[in-house]
Design a protein around this motif. Sequence first.
Motif, short mmCIF file in Angstrom:
data_model
loop_
_atom_site.label_atom_id
_atom_site.label_comp_id
_atom_site.label_asym_id
_atom_site.label_seq_id
_atom_site.Cartn_x
_atom_site.Cartn_y
_atom_site.Cartn_z
N GLN A 1 0.85 -1.18 0.00
CA GLN A 1 0.00 0.00 0.00
C GLN A 1 0.89 1.24 0.00
N LEU A 2 0.48 2.24 -0.78
CA LEU A 2 1.21 3.49 -0.87
C LEU A 2 0.28 4.61 -0.43
N GLN A 3 0.71 5.36 0.56
CA GLN A 3 -0.09 6.44 1.11
C GLN A 3 0.59 7.77 0.82
N ALA A 4 -0.01 8.53 -0.09
CA ALA A 4 0.54 9.83 -0.45
C ALA A 4 -0.08 10.93 0.39
N SER A 5 0.72 11.93 0.69
CA SER A 5 0.24 13.06 1.47
C SER A 5 1.10 14.28 1.15
N GLY A 6 0.66 15.44 1.63
CA GLY A 6 1.45 16.65 1.48
C GLY A 6 0.94 17.64 0.46
N GLY A 7 -0.10 17.28 -0.25
CA GLY A 7 -0.65 18.19 -1.22
C GLY A 7 -1.35 19.37 -0.55
N GLY A 8 -1.72 20.35 -1.37
CA GLY A 8 -2.40 21.51 -0.83
C GLY A 8 -2.47 22.63 -1.83
N LEU A 18 5.76 16.46 -1.07
CA LEU A 18 4.87 15.30 -1.03
C LEU A 18 5.60 14.12 -0.41
N SER A 19 4.85 13.32 0.32
CA SER A 19 5.39 12.11 0.92
C SER A 19 4.59 10.91 0.45
N CYS A 20 5.26 9.81 0.33
CA CYS A 20 4.62 8.54 -0.03
C CYS A 20 5.13 7.47 0.92
N ALA A 21 4.31 7.11 1.88
CA ALA A 21 4.68 6.09 2.86
C ALA A 21 4.23 4.73 2.36
N ALA A 22 5.15 3.78 2.33
CA ALA A 22 4.85 2.46 1.80
C ALA A 22 4.68 1.46 2.93
N SER A 23 3.75 0.56 2.73
CA SER A 23 3.57 -0.58 3.64
C SER A 23 3.35 -1.82 2.78
N TYR A 92 -1.45 14.28 -7.78
CA TYR A 92 -0.15 13.61 -7.84
C TYR A 92 -0.29 12.21 -7.24
N TYR A 93 0.25 11.22 -7.97
CA TYR A 93 0.16 9.83 -7.57
C TYR A 93 1.55 9.26 -7.34
N CYS A 94 1.67 8.52 -6.26
CA CYS A 94 2.88 7.77 -5.98
C CYS A 94 2.76 6.40 -6.64
N ALA A 95 3.88 5.84 -7.07
CA ALA A 95 3.86 4.56 -7.76
C ALA A 95 5.09 3.72 -7.43
N ALA A 96 4.92 2.42 -7.48
CA ALA A 96 6.03 1.49 -7.27
C ALA A 96 6.10 0.52 -8.44
N GLN A 113 -3.03 6.34 -3.66
CA GLN A 113 -4.12 7.26 -3.94
C GLN A 113 -3.52 8.62 -4.25
N GLY A 114 -4.22 9.47 -4.86
CA GLY A 114 -3.67 10.75 -5.27
C GLY A 114 -3.75 11.79 -4.16
N THR A 115 -2.92 12.82 -4.32
CA THR A 115 -2.98 13.97 -3.44
C THR A 115 -3.03 15.22 -4.33
N GLN A 116 -3.95 16.10 -4.03
CA GLN A 116 -4.19 17.26 -4.88
C GLN A 116 -3.18 18.37 -4.60
#
Length: 121
Positions: A1-8, A18-23, A92-96, A113-116
């Motif tokens: 799972q990839l969790q993107a954050s930091g948009g605004g 932007l950050s993309c935390a992977a699990s 913006y989308y994170c990808a692996a 998931q995307g972050t705007q």
Amino acid sequence: QLQASGGGLVQAGGSLRLSCAASGLTVRSYTMGWFRQAPGKERDFVASVSWRSGSTYYADSVTGRFTISRDNTKNTVYLQMNNLKPEDTAVYYCAAQAASGIATSVRVDFWGQGTQVTVSS
């Protein structure tokens, strides 16, 4: 799972990270990338870092302004965006991607998931 954050929302010339935390996967074992999609447009490549060589790749439109980095200890990938322009507005989308080299949408194995990101003029 990839969790993107930091948009605004930011004014032109401003910065965001932007950050993309992977699990469930290890970022150092995947080519990690960022893509973006503006309304009515296709999803475009922004930047990636190859798992094999650590080489970084950037779209021409962001070269010199954006920087992708990877923190293996936090299993997180970042996209530092400086001197933002209104044309950078997108989701913006994170990808692996398991394959090495530059990330391409057809070779991406996992999407976050995307972050705007919205840049006002």
